[in-house]
Enzyme design. Sequence first.
Site, mmCIF file in Angstrom:
data_model
loop_
_atom_site.group_PDB
_atom_site.id
_atom_site.type_symbol
_atom_site.label_atom_id
_atom_site.label_comp_id
_atom_site.label_asym_id
_atom_site.label_seq_id
_atom_site.Cartn_x
_atom_site.Cartn_y
_atom_site.Cartn_z
ATOM 1 N N TYR A 176 -16.740 21.117 -10.611
ATOM 2 C CA TYR A 176 -17.240 19.815 -11.062
ATOM 3 C C TYR A 176 -18.271 19.296 -10.059
ATOM 4 O O TYR A 176 -18.042 19.354 -8.838
ATOM 5 C CB TYR A 176 -16.014 18.898 -11.139
ATOM 6 C CG TYR A 176 -16.266 17.464 -11.475
ATOM 7 C CD1 TYR A 176 -16.879 17.095 -12.660
ATOM 8 C CD2 TYR A 176 -15.853 16.455 -10.607
ATOM 9 C CE1 TYR A 176 -17.078 15.754 -12.971
ATOM 10 C CE2 TYR A 176 -16.035 15.115 -10.905
ATOM 11 C CZ TYR A 176 -16.659 14.775 -12.090
ATOM 12 O OH TYR A 176 -16.860 13.462 -12.391
ATOM 13 N N LYS B 266 -8.048 12.084 -17.171
ATOM 14 C CA LYS B 266 -8.243 12.932 -18.366
ATOM 15 C C LYS B 266 -6.961 12.977 -19.196
ATOM 16 O O LYS B 266 -6.601 12.016 -19.822
ATOM 17 C CB LYS B 266 -8.716 14.329 -17.951
ATOM 18 C CG LYS B 266 -9.768 14.350 -16.858
ATOM 19 C CD LYS B 266 -11.041 13.646 -17.254
ATOM 20 C CE LYS B 266 -12.023 13.615 -16.080
ATOM 21 N NZ LYS B 266 -13.126 12.694 -16.293
ATOM 22 N N ASP C 50 -8.281 22.289 -8.668
ATOM 23 C CA ASP C 50 -8.477 21.187 -9.606
ATOM 24 C C ASP C 50 -7.910 21.669 -10.937
ATOM 25 O O ASP C 50 -8.507 22.500 -11.620
ATOM 26 C CB ASP C 50 -9.967 20.860 -9.710
ATOM 27 C CG ASP C 50 -10.236 19.691 -10.643
ATOM 28 O OD1 ASP C 50 -9.408 19.435 -11.540
ATOM 29 O OD2 ASP C 50 -11.290 19.035 -10.491
ATOM 30 N N ARG D 291 0.815 -1.220 0.000
ATOM 31 C CA ARG D 291 0.000 0.000 0.000
ATOM 32 C C ARG D 291 0.847 1.268 0.000
ATOM 33 O O ARG D 291 0.379 2.353 -0.365
ATOM 34 C CB ARG D 291 -0.945 -0.018 1.207
ATOM 35 C CG ARG D 291 -2.118 0.890 1.014
ATOM 36 C CD ARG D 291 -3.064 1.006 2.199
ATOM 37 N NE ARG D 291 -3.195 -0.139 3.047
ATOM 38 C CZ ARG D 291 -2.676 -0.217 4.284
ATOM 39 N NH1 ARG D 291 -1.961 0.774 4.778
ATOM 40 N NH2 ARG D 291 -2.864 -1.281 5.017
HETATM 41 C C1 LIG Z 1 -12.804 18.785 -13.584
HETATM 42 C C2 LIG Z 1 -12.859 17.397 -13.080
HETATM 43 N N1 LIG Z 1 -12.269 17.131 -11.905
HETATM 44 C C3 LIG Z 1 -12.285 15.899 -11.378
HETATM 45 C C4 LIG Z 1 -12.914 14.870 -12.028
HETATM 46 C C5 LIG Z 1 -12.945 13.533 -11.367
HETATM 47 O O1 LIG Z 1 -12.075 12.639 -11.950
HETATM 48 P P1 LIG Z 1 -12.377 11.067 -11.877
HETATM 49 O O2 LIG Z 1 -13.486 10.813 -12.842
HETATM 50 O O3 LIG Z 1 -11.084 10.443 -12.245
HETATM 51 O O4 LIG Z 1 -12.788 10.757 -10.480
HETATM 52 C C6 LIG Z 1 -13.516 15.087 -13.257
HETATM 53 C C7 LIG Z 1 -14.187 13.982 -13.978
HETATM 54 O O5 LIG Z 1 -14.882 14.162 -14.949
HETATM 55 C C8 LIG Z 1 -13.512 16.392 -13.798
HETATM 56 O O6 LIG Z 1 -14.102 16.682 -14.956
#
Ligand SMILES: Cc1ncc(COP(=O)(O)O)c(C=O)c1O
Length: 409
Positions: free
Chosen positions: A126, A223, A198, A72
């Site tokens: 998000y 992404k 983010d 881990r």
């Molecule tokens: C701007 C943004 N942040 C975070 C996330 C979350 O990522 P994950 O889908 O890998 O949990 C997304 C997912 O679409 C996103 O668009």
Amino acid sequence: MSGKFGKSDQAARAAATRLVQAGRRPEWTGMPGQPGTIVNPPIWRASTILYEDVAHLRGASIGDRHQLYYGRCGAPTGWSLAEAITQMEPEAAGTMLFPSGVAAIMAALLAVLRPGDELLMVDSAYGPSRSLCDGLLRDYGITTCYYDPLIGADIASLCTERTRAIFLESPGSLTFEVQDIPAITAIARARGIVTMVDNSWATPLLLPALGLGVDISILACTKYIVGHSDVMMGSATANAAWWDRLRNRAHMLGQMASPDDAWLALRGLRTLEVRLRRQGESALALARWLEDRPEIARVLHPALPACPGHAAWARDFHGAAGLFAFELAGGGEAERARLIDSLALFGIGYSWGGFESLALPVDPAPIRTATRWEGRGPLVRINVGLEDVGDLIADLDQALAHWRAAMGR
Ligand SMILES: Cc1ncc(COP(=O)(O)O)c(C=O)c1O
């Protein structure tokens, strides 16, 4: 990089070069006694680590981030990826990996917040980031105050004695407002408030966020880092002030990424610069083409002057990524669905950042609380992939004809 995917910018060029070299240590890519090393670290799968004797077992430490201890706590494939992401930001002290972007966001929040604290969260965030605040954090006695993405230095008026952290997402991944990051981090630093962003849209390649005063930079590696739509992963990169705390909390939460996924993400990372450049150039071409179309009310793309916060983008970012949105000049759900369903080259699905183009209907109004979403028409979000841009424009052109037919125009 040149042009506007990037300004011709020394920092961006240096970052592109670092991407190729980052995280490649001989001890992770070679074998003792061998004269050569392989290019990529292999997949080091592990749960049990075997020690020579009890003394070595007792001497091993969970605190040393590059020591085999227990599965881990990681192994070289993940260490290599984490180090590579860290090396993309000169101010970074370290990176933790997570099984998804949402897990990374949650761990970063829990590294910082305690019961009784208040979080300032950008209103354009998000959706699942908001859900964390309104659900799990609230249950643990942490309140959230949402703020206008364009608030800039006026964030000071929202800061109270309880404000512990400010969360940014720039641009907003649905509505693309670009935040004034330096103004917000300056206010936060002066008050001892932690900032986290983010940064999934820009990645550190287009926005080295820690250099703008952010403490923790979070990526949904799902992404652009992975880039091939086949791995879920997140990362959180902290400056020296927050690195120990972030690492300890991630360990406590039992969070890590699998070595197979880390290997794929590392592979994706090596080509990030060319993918992002191509996807960014194509997206801008598409956005400009859409801007001139009578069927379109507004294009939301940070590199276009009409985009809210465009000046901050021009000042702070090294370029634009391949995700943007446009609003249709009329119609409703059915006509928008007709447009999206008519597209042949754009898949219909959640997520973005992969090599394939996607289109998604988006409705931001219901999730806003601090600001009112003043939409001009049904919103469509586009992830621009690596297809030929002329083909993508032709595809949108024919789909707009279907939309016109549905509108009776
Ligand atoms: C701007 C943004 N942040 C975070 C996330 C979350 O990522 P994950 O889908 O890998 O949990 C997304 C997912 O679409 C996103 O668009």
